[in-house]
Design a protein around this motif. Structure first.
Motif, PDB file in Angstrom:
ATOM      1  N   MET A 105       0.825  -1.209   0.000  1.00 41.56           N
ATOM      2  CA  MET A 105       0.000   0.000   0.000  1.00 41.56           C
ATOM      3  C   MET A 105       0.855   1.253   0.000  1.00 41.56           C
ATOM      4  O   MET A 105       2.018   1.242   0.445  1.00 41.56           O
ATOM      5  CB  MET A 105      -0.886   0.052   1.265  1.00 41.56           C
ATOM      6  CG  MET A 105      -1.887  -1.061   1.393  1.00 41.56           C
ATOM      7  SD  MET A 105      -1.176  -2.418   2.313  1.00 41.56           S
ATOM      8  CE  MET A 105      -2.643  -3.396   2.638  1.00 41.56           C
ATOM      9  N   TYR A 129       0.225   5.149   1.454  1.00 45.05           N
ATOM     10  CA  TYR A 129      -0.607   6.073   2.194  1.00 45.05           C
ATOM     11  C   TYR A 129      -0.029   7.472   2.021  1.00 45.05           C
ATOM     12  O   TYR A 129       1.182   7.668   1.930  1.00 45.05           O
ATOM     13  CB  TYR A 129      -0.626   5.730   3.692  1.00 45.05           C
ATOM     14  CG  TYR A 129      -1.543   4.599   4.076  1.00 45.05           C
ATOM     15  CD1 TYR A 129      -1.144   3.265   3.934  1.00 45.05           C
ATOM     16  CD2 TYR A 129      -2.801   4.849   4.598  1.00 45.05           C
ATOM     17  CE1 TYR A 129      -1.985   2.223   4.295  1.00 45.05           C
ATOM     18  CE2 TYR A 129      -3.649   3.813   4.975  1.00 45.05           C
ATOM     19  CZ  TYR A 129      -3.234   2.513   4.816  1.00 45.05           C
ATOM     20  OH  TYR A 129      -4.067   1.495   5.180  1.00 45.05           O
ATOM     21  N   GLN A 178      -0.003  11.272   3.877  1.00 48.49           N
ATOM     22  CA  GLN A 178      -0.283  11.924   5.148  1.00 48.49           C
ATOM     23  C   GLN A 178       0.042  13.405   5.045  1.00 48.49           C
ATOM     24  O   GLN A 178       1.207  13.791   4.906  1.00 48.49           O
ATOM     25  CB  GLN A 178       0.536  11.280   6.278  1.00 48.49           C
ATOM     26  CG  GLN A 178       0.211  11.823   7.660  1.00 48.49           C
ATOM     27  CD  GLN A 178       0.925  11.085   8.776  1.00 48.49           C
ATOM     28  OE1 GLN A 178       1.943  10.438   8.556  1.00 48.49           O
ATOM     29  NE2 GLN A 178       0.405  11.187   9.985  1.00 48.49           N
ATOM     30  N   ARG A 183      -0.390  17.319  10.193  1.00 42.93           N
ATOM     31  CA  ARG A 183      -1.405  17.363  11.256  1.00 42.93           C
ATOM     32  C   ARG A 183      -2.632  16.507  10.943  1.00 42.93           C
ATOM     33  O   ARG A 183      -3.709  16.721  11.505  1.00 42.93           O
ATOM     34  CB  ARG A 183      -1.869  18.813  11.519  1.00 42.93           C
ATOM     35  CG  ARG A 183      -0.756  19.788  11.766  1.00 42.93           C
ATOM     36  CD  ARG A 183      -0.016  19.498  13.022  1.00 42.93           C
ATOM     37  NE  ARG A 183       0.947  20.541  13.344  1.00 42.93           N
ATOM     38  CZ  ARG A 183       2.001  20.363  14.122  1.00 42.93           C
ATOM     39  NH1 ARG A 183       2.231  19.186  14.648  1.00 42.93           N
ATOM     40  NH2 ARG A 183       2.804  21.368  14.375  1.00 42.93           N
ATOM     41  N   LYS A 184      -2.471  15.539  10.039  1.00 45.02           N
ATOM     42  CA  LYS A 184      -3.582  14.644   9.700  1.00 45.02           C
ATOM     43  C   LYS A 184      -3.127  13.194   9.839  1.00 45.02           C
ATOM     44  O   LYS A 184      -1.928  12.899   9.932  1.00 45.02           O
ATOM     45  CB  LYS A 184      -4.031  14.882   8.246  1.00 45.02           C
ATOM     46  CG  LYS A 184      -4.472  16.292   7.943  1.00 45.02           C
ATOM     47  CD  LYS A 184      -5.873  16.538   8.425  1.00 45.02           C
ATOM     48  CE  LYS A 184      -6.377  17.874   7.910  1.00 45.02           C
ATOM     49  NZ  LYS A 184      -7.733  18.174   8.414  1.00 45.02           N
ATOM     50  N   GLY A 185      -4.097  12.281   9.834  1.00 45.28           N
ATOM     51  CA  GLY A 185      -3.762  10.866   9.800  1.00 45.28           C
ATOM     52  C   GLY A 185      -3.516  10.414   8.375  1.00 45.28           C
ATOM     53  O   GLY A 185      -3.932  11.067   7.417  1.00 45.28           O
ATOM     54  N   PRO A 186      -2.815   9.284   8.195  1.00 39.16           N
ATOM     55  CA  PRO A 186      -2.587   8.759   6.844  1.00 39.16           C
ATOM     56  C   PRO A 186      -3.906   8.350   6.173  1.00 39.16           C
ATOM     57  O   PRO A 186      -4.846   7.925   6.840  1.00 39.16           O
ATOM     58  CB  PRO A 186      -1.706   7.528   7.081  1.00 39.16           C
ATOM     59  CG  PRO A 186      -1.125   7.711   8.446  1.00 39.16           C
ATOM     60  CD  PRO A 186      -2.163   8.465   9.229  1.00 39.16           C
ATOM     61  N   LEU A 196      -5.296   6.036   2.659  1.00 40.77           N
ATOM     62  CA  LEU A 196      -4.850   5.103   1.636  1.00 40.77           C
ATOM     63  C   LEU A 196      -4.957   5.716   0.245  1.00 40.77           C
ATOM     64  O   LEU A 196      -6.001   6.221  -0.146  1.00 40.77           O
ATOM     65  CB  LEU A 196      -5.691   3.824   1.697  1.00 40.77           C
ATOM     66  CG  LEU A 196      -5.295   2.729   0.712  1.00 40.77           C
ATOM     67  CD1 LEU A 196      -3.941   2.140   1.095  1.00 40.77           C
ATOM     68  CD2 LEU A 196      -6.352   1.630   0.680  1.00 40.77           C
ATOM     69  N   TYR A 200      -3.378   0.391  -3.371  1.00 41.54           N
ATOM     70  CA  TYR A 200      -2.823  -0.872  -2.902  1.00 41.54           C
ATOM     71  C   TYR A 200      -2.630  -1.796  -4.100  1.00 41.54           C
ATOM     72  O   TYR A 200      -3.328  -1.688  -5.113  1.00 41.54           O
ATOM     73  CB  TYR A 200      -3.713  -1.511  -1.852  1.00 41.54           C
ATOM     74  CG  TYR A 200      -4.829  -2.354  -2.429  1.00 41.54           C
ATOM     75  CD1 TYR A 200      -6.032  -1.766  -2.800  1.00 41.54           C
ATOM     76  CD2 TYR A 200      -4.678  -3.731  -2.589  1.00 41.54           C
ATOM     77  CE1 TYR A 200      -7.049  -2.527  -3.324  1.00 41.54           C
ATOM     78  CE2 TYR A 200      -5.689  -4.496  -3.108  1.00 41.54           C
ATOM     79  CZ  TYR A 200      -6.880  -3.892  -3.480  1.00 41.54           C
ATOM     80  OH  TYR A 200      -7.883  -4.647  -3.997  1.00 41.54           O
ATOM     81  N   LEU A 250       3.786   7.286   2.747  1.00 39.82           N
ATOM     82  CA  LEU A 250       4.198   6.119   3.523  1.00 39.82           C
ATOM     83  C   LEU A 250       3.903   4.858   2.730  1.00 39.82           C
ATOM     84  O   LEU A 250       2.782   4.667   2.256  1.00 39.82           O
ATOM     85  CB  LEU A 250       3.415   6.055   4.835  1.00 39.82           C
ATOM     86  CG  LEU A 250       3.416   7.284   5.733  1.00 39.82           C
ATOM     87  CD1 LEU A 250       2.262   7.238   6.715  1.00 39.82           C
ATOM     88  CD2 LEU A 250       4.721   7.341   6.496  1.00 39.82           C
ATOM     89  N   LYS A 268      -2.082  -6.675  10.229  1.00 39.07           N
ATOM     90  CA  LYS A 268      -0.978  -5.919  10.809  1.00 39.07           C
ATOM     91  C   LYS A 268      -0.076  -5.427   9.688  1.00 39.07           C
ATOM     92  O   LYS A 268       0.499  -6.205   8.946  1.00 39.07           O
ATOM     93  CB  LYS A 268      -0.208  -6.800  11.787  1.00 39.07           C
ATOM     94  CG  LYS A 268      -0.982  -7.098  13.053  1.00 39.07           C
ATOM     95  CD  LYS A 268      -0.367  -8.205  13.874  1.00 39.07           C
ATOM     96  CE  LYS A 268       0.963  -7.828  14.452  1.00 39.07           C
ATOM     97  NZ  LYS A 268       1.499  -8.898  15.322  1.00 39.07           N
ATOM     98  N   LEU A 269       0.021  -4.126   9.591  1.00 36.25           N
ATOM     99  CA  LEU A 269       0.803  -3.499   8.527  1.00 36.25           C
ATOM    100  C   LEU A 269       2.204  -3.159   9.010  1.00 36.25           C
ATOM    101  O   LEU A 269       2.389  -2.758  10.164  1.00 36.25           O
ATOM    102  CB  LEU A 269       0.120  -2.216   8.055  1.00 36.25           C
ATOM    103  CG  LEU A 269      -1.245  -2.348   7.391  1.00 36.25           C
ATOM    104  CD1 LEU A 269      -1.799  -0.969   7.066  1.00 36.25           C
ATOM    105  CD2 LEU A 269      -1.154  -3.183   6.140  1.00 36.25           C
ATOM    106  N   PHE A 303       5.045  -0.506   8.201  1.00 32.58           N
ATOM    107  CA  PHE A 303       5.175   0.766   7.508  1.00 32.58           C
ATOM    108  C   PHE A 303       6.632   1.139   7.284  1.00 32.58           C
ATOM    109  O   PHE A 303       7.515   0.791   8.079  1.00 32.58           O
ATOM    110  CB  PHE A 303       4.529   1.893   8.330  1.00 32.58           C
ATOM    111  CG  PHE A 303       3.042   1.948   8.248  1.00 32.58           C
ATOM    112  CD1 PHE A 303       2.258   1.218   9.128  1.00 32.58           C
ATOM    113  CD2 PHE A 303       2.421   2.735   7.303  1.00 32.58           C
ATOM    114  CE1 PHE A 303       0.873   1.269   9.059  1.00 32.58           C
ATOM    115  CE2 PHE A 303       1.038   2.797   7.228  1.00 32.58           C
ATOM    116  CZ  PHE A 303       0.261   2.061   8.110  1.00 32.58           C
ATOM    117  N   GLY A 304       6.873   1.896   6.203  1.00 26.49           N
ATOM    118  CA  GLY A 304       8.133   2.595   6.053  1.00 26.49           C
ATOM    119  C   GLY A 304       8.063   3.896   6.837  1.00 26.49           C
ATOM    120  O   GLY A 304       7.001   4.275   7.351  1.00 26.49           O
ATOM    121  N   ALA A 305       9.197   4.579   6.936  1.00 27.37           N
ATOM    122  CA  ALA A 305       9.253   5.806   7.736  1.00 27.37           C
ATOM    123  C   ALA A 305       8.601   6.996   7.037  1.00 27.37           C
ATOM    124  O   ALA A 305       8.359   8.021   7.668  1.00 27.37           O
ATOM    125  CB  ALA A 305      10.703   6.134   8.081  1.00 27.37           C
TER     126      ALA A 305
END
Lengths: 113, 114
Positions: free
Chosen positions: A34, A36, A38, A41-44, A46, A49, A88, A100-101, A103-105
């Motif tokens: 996937m 994502y 971001q 100040r927000k959530g990631p 999608l 994928y 991400l 369970k994902l 993630f990269g940084a």
């Protein structure tokens, strides 16, 4: 060694350029990949994928997966200032992992007008 | 648009205080997650839940605890906050079934412990 490696950037490009992002990973069992986005100040959220190897296109975005090289990419064509965000990559083994994902940084992208 | 909410958005608190970060979703999702995100670092899963009365620890050890008494609600509690707990906490949810797992994220709570 991290399971997923991603260059943190920042990556600065002029408006209209192609943005190229990538991640490498070490676990060959990953099946779903996937990207994502971001905003500050927000959530990631999608973006795209992909299952297994191959390409997928959605508008200006193209995702590629090369499982033989353990390498995934995201390309953004005709980049816009509104594309400025952190991107991400994430991956998962599949349904057995119960979602369970890993993630990269994240890579920070700045598109300048 | 995803309907997942987190409160407070920002919290500055002193060492030793008990805090609860709220997370709720209106999508009826069974799976819920808590992640910790520090600048330049990947998201780390600290807790997850398959459904009501189900909670599990994630890959990153955390001194926080969670509960899941209602499907839509997944609060995270720190009994005694410390400066090392300063971080961004992201809540997410996803449907139980499906070949891939689109997780919908809340806006996050930025916690600063002085």
């Amino acid at each position: 060694q991290k399971e997923v490696e991603q260059d943190p950037g920042p990556l600065s490009v002029p408006e209209g350029a192609i943005v190229s992002l990538n991640c490498t990973y070490s676990n060959s069992a990953f099946q779903y990949f996937m990207w994502y986005r971001q905003y500050s100040r927000k959530g990631p959220e999608l973006l795209m994928y992909t299952y297994s190897s191959g390409n997928k296109e959605d508008g200006r975005f193209t995702a590629q997966v090369d499982k033989s090289s353990k390498y995934i990419s995201l390309f953004i064509r005709d980049s816009q200032p509104s594309d400025s965000a952190t991107y991400l990559c994430a991956m998962t083994l599949g349904t057995d992992s119960w979602g369970k994902l890993q993630f990269g940084a994240g890579t920070q992208v700045v598109v300048t007008p | 648009e995803a309907d997942i909410y987190q409160t407070p958005r920002y919290l500055v608190i002193g060492t030793g205080k008990k805090i609860t970060l709220e997370c709720s979703q209106t999508m009826g999702h069974d799976k819920m997650y808590w992640y910790q995100q520090d600048p330049g670092m990947e998201l780390h899963l600290i807790h997850y839940s398959y459904g009501v009365n189900s909670t599990e620890k994630g890959d990153l050890s955390s001194e926080s605890t969670v509960s899941r008494i209602r499907t839509e609600h997944f609060p995270l509690t720190l009994e005694s906050a410390r400066p090392s707990h300063t971080s961004q906490y992201l809540c997410a949810s996803s449907a139980l079934s499906g070949r891939y797992n689109e997780q919908f994220f809340g806006p996050g709570t930025r916690l600063t412990v002085l």
